[in-house]
Motif scaffolding. Structure first.
Motif, mmCIF file in Angstrom:
data_model
loop_
_atom_site.group_PDB
_atom_site.id
_atom_site.type_symbol
_atom_site.label_atom_id
_atom_site.label_comp_id
_atom_site.label_asym_id
_atom_site.label_seq_id
_atom_site.Cartn_x
_atom_site.Cartn_y
_atom_site.Cartn_z
ATOM 1 N N ALA A 209 0.818 -1.208 0.000
ATOM 2 C CA ALA A 209 0.000 0.000 0.000
ATOM 3 C C ALA A 209 0.858 1.268 0.000
ATOM 4 C CB ALA A 209 -0.933 0.000 1.203
ATOM 5 N N LYS A 210 1.875 1.288 0.852
ATOM 6 C CA LYS A 210 2.736 2.469 0.937
ATOM 7 C C LYS A 210 3.688 2.563 -0.246
ATOM 8 C CE LYS A 210 2.788 3.012 5.935
ATOM 9 N NZ LYS A 210 3.642 3.082 7.130
ATOM 10 N N GLY A 211 3.957 1.433 -0.879
ATOM 11 C CA GLY A 211 4.889 1.415 -2.006
ATOM 12 C C GLY A 211 4.435 2.234 -3.191
ATOM 13 N N LYS A 212 3.166 2.554 -3.245
ATOM 14 C CA LYS A 212 2.641 3.356 -4.360
ATOM 15 C C LYS A 212 2.928 4.836 -4.179
ATOM 16 C CE LYS A 212 -1.445 1.366 -3.847
ATOM 17 N NZ LYS A 212 -2.858 1.030 -4.063
ATOM 18 N N THR A 213 3.094 5.298 -2.937
ATOM 19 C CA THR A 213 3.201 6.732 -2.702
ATOM 20 C C THR A 213 4.534 7.171 -2.098
ATOM 21 O OG1 THR A 213 2.150 6.455 -0.539
ATOM 22 C CG2 THR A 213 0.719 6.980 -2.402
ATOM 23 N N LEU A 214 5.254 6.286 -1.447
ATOM 24 C CA LEU A 214 6.519 6.674 -0.815
ATOM 25 C C LEU A 214 7.615 6.906 -1.852
ATOM 26 C CD1 LEU A 214 6.772 4.212 2.204
ATOM 27 C CD2 LEU A 214 6.242 6.634 2.276
ATOM 28 N N ASP A 215 8.582 7.759 -1.492
ATOM 29 C CA ASP A 215 9.729 7.919 -2.385
ATOM 30 C C ASP A 215 10.641 6.699 -2.233
ATOM 31 O OD1 ASP A 215 11.447 8.284 -0.147
ATOM 32 O OD2 ASP A 215 11.008 10.422 -0.132
ATOM 33 N N ASP A 216 11.610 6.566 -3.108
ATOM 34 C CA ASP A 216 12.459 5.377 -3.138
ATOM 35 C C ASP A 216 13.230 5.164 -1.834
ATOM 36 O OD1 ASP A 216 11.613 4.759 -5.673
ATOM 37 O OD2 ASP A 216 13.311 5.732 -6.670
ATOM 38 N N ALA A 217 13.762 6.231 -1.263
ATOM 39 C CA ALA A 217 14.556 6.106 -0.038
ATOM 40 C C ALA A 217 13.694 5.627 1.138
ATOM 41 C CB ALA A 217 15.210 7.440 0.302
ATOM 42 N N ALA A 218 12.507 6.189 1.283
ATOM 43 C CA ALA A 218 11.626 5.799 2.383
ATOM 44 C C ALA A 218 11.161 4.353 2.219
ATOM 45 C CB ALA A 218 10.426 6.735 2.464
ATOM 46 N N PHE A 219 10.849 3.957 0.988
ATOM 47 C CA PHE A 219 10.424 2.584 0.728
ATOM 48 C C PHE A 219 11.561 1.610 1.031
ATOM 49 C CE2 PHE A 219 9.884 -1.132 -2.015
ATOM 50 C CZ PHE A 219 8.635 -1.555 -1.616
ATOM 51 N N LEU B 80 -0.157 -11.776 -2.889
ATOM 52 C CA LEU B 80 -0.449 -10.472 -2.303
ATOM 53 C C LEU B 80 0.356 -9.373 -2.998
ATOM 54 C CD1 LEU B 80 -0.530 -11.281 1.518
ATOM 55 C CD2 LEU B 80 -2.417 -11.226 -0.095
ATOM 56 N N ILE B 81 1.487 -9.738 -3.558
ATOM 57 C CA ILE B 81 2.323 -8.779 -4.282
ATOM 58 C C ILE B 81 1.932 -8.740 -5.756
ATOM 59 C CG2 ILE B 81 4.686 -8.199 -4.973
ATOM 60 C CD1 ILE B 81 5.592 -9.756 -2.453
ATOM 61 N N GLN B 82 1.679 -9.899 -6.319
ATOM 62 C CA GLN B 82 1.437 -9.995 -7.753
ATOM 63 C C GLN B 82 0.016 -9.632 -8.161
ATOM 64 O OE1 GLN B 82 2.765 -14.049 -8.231
ATOM 65 N NE2 GLN B 82 4.747 -13.357 -8.982
ATOM 66 N N GLY B 83 -0.879 -9.526 -7.218
ATOM 67 C CA GLY B 83 -2.246 -9.129 -7.536
ATOM 68 C C GLY B 83 -3.150 -10.325 -7.736
ATOM 69 N N PRO C 85 4.522 0.350 -8.477
ATOM 70 C CA PRO C 85 5.562 0.323 -9.516
ATOM 71 C C PRO C 85 6.204 -1.061 -9.616
ATOM 72 C CG PRO C 85 5.830 2.230 -8.088
ATOM 73 C CD PRO C 85 4.774 1.371 -7.469
ATOM 74 N N PRO C 86 6.472 -1.527 -10.824
ATOM 75 C CA PRO C 86 7.048 -2.870 -11.007
ATOM 76 C C PRO C 86 8.363 -3.083 -10.249
ATOM 77 C CG PRO C 86 6.381 -1.940 -13.111
ATOM 78 C CD PRO C 86 6.207 -0.870 -12.095
ATOM 79 N N ALA C 87 9.181 -2.048 -10.149
ATOM 80 C CA ALA C 87 10.451 -2.190 -9.431
ATOM 81 C C ALA C 87 10.218 -2.480 -7.953
ATOM 82 C CB ALA C 87 11.288 -0.921 -9.588
ATOM 83 N N ARG C 88 9.201 -1.888 -7.387
ATOM 84 C CA ARG C 88 8.901 -2.128 -5.967
ATOM 85 C C ARG C 88 8.293 -3.507 -5.770
ATOM 86 N NH1 ARG C 88 7.414 3.792 -3.616
ATOM 87 N NH2 ARG C 88 9.359 4.728 -4.314
ATOM 88 N N ALA C 89 7.477 -3.938 -6.704
ATOM 89 C CA ALA C 89 6.932 -5.297 -6.631
ATOM 90 C C ALA C 89 8.073 -6.314 -6.694
ATOM 91 C CB ALA C 89 5.932 -5.541 -7.753
ATOM 92 N N GLU C 90 9.040 -6.064 -7.569
ATOM 93 C CA GLU C 90 10.199 -6.955 -7.665
ATOM 94 C C GLU C 90 11.009 -6.945 -6.364
ATOM 95 O OE1 GLU C 90 11.044 -9.195 -9.991
ATOM 96 O OE2 GLU C 90 9.118 -8.684 -10.886
ATOM 97 N N ALA C 91 11.145 -5.779 -5.744
ATOM 98 C CA ALA C 91 11.876 -5.689 -4.474
ATOM 99 C C ALA C 91 11.169 -6.491 -3.384
ATOM 100 C CB ALA C 91 12.015 -4.231 -4.049
ATOM 101 N N LEU C 92 9.841 -6.431 -3.362
ATOM 102 C CA LEU C 92 9.087 -7.202 -2.368
ATOM 103 C C LEU C 92 9.200 -8.697 -2.640
ATOM 104 C CD1 LEU C 92 5.935 -4.930 -2.031
ATOM 105 C CD2 LEU C 92 7.643 -5.378 -0.267
#
Length: 141
Positions: free
Chosen positions: A56-66, A88-91, A103-110
């Motif tokens: 949920a937060k991954g959509k709005t946080l900046d890269d450093a905070a995430f 839960l990550i992939q939808g 963002p796909p990069a954040r999904a990959e990080a998770l």
């Protein structure tokens, strides 16, 4: 301060739905533990809910905070737990709208976090001390 609160019943329903479709060895392993209240509570509080919060937060946080939140989340996942949480990550199902703008990069990080430092299926064999090569070889005098 908690900035995000996801309905616990919805999360448990999504987990239960996923358990029904797990492949055989993972389903038995997870179902056996899920039936135990302490495991269920710890799994939801320490693994599933933080994951949903990061999505949920991954959509709005900046890269450093995430990256900082991801770094602070210190957990180890078993294979079956990874299989349960991956949708839960992939939808999948109830949570599809949450992942929509992730963002796909954040999904990959998770997803990488799920597979990182994972304990092997037989943790008892991994924790057994291995003898040194010198001790295993007989000496000839």
């Amino acid at each position: 301060m908690k900035l995000f609160s996801f309905p616990l019943a919805s999360l448990e329903k999504a987990i239960h739905k996923r358990v029904l479709t797990l492949p055989s060895p993972h389903r038995e392993w997870f179902t056996e533990r899920w039936a135990q209240k302490p495991y269920k509570k710890a799994f939801v509080e320490n693994k599933a809910m933080p994951l949903v919060t990061l999505v949920a937060k991954g959509k709005t946080l900046d890269d450093a905070a995430f990256a900082e939140l991801l770094q602070e989340w210190e957990v180890t996942f078993y294979d079956a737990e990874e299989e349960v949480l991956r949708p839960l990550i992939q939808g999948d199902g109830l949570l599809q709208l949450m992942q929509k703008n992730l963002p796909p990069a954040r999904a990959e990080a998770l997803l990488a976090k799920l597979t990182q430092r994972r304990l092997p299926a037989d943790a008892t064999a991994a924790s057994a001390p291995t003898p040194s090569p010198q001790a295993a070889e007989p000496t000839i005098d």
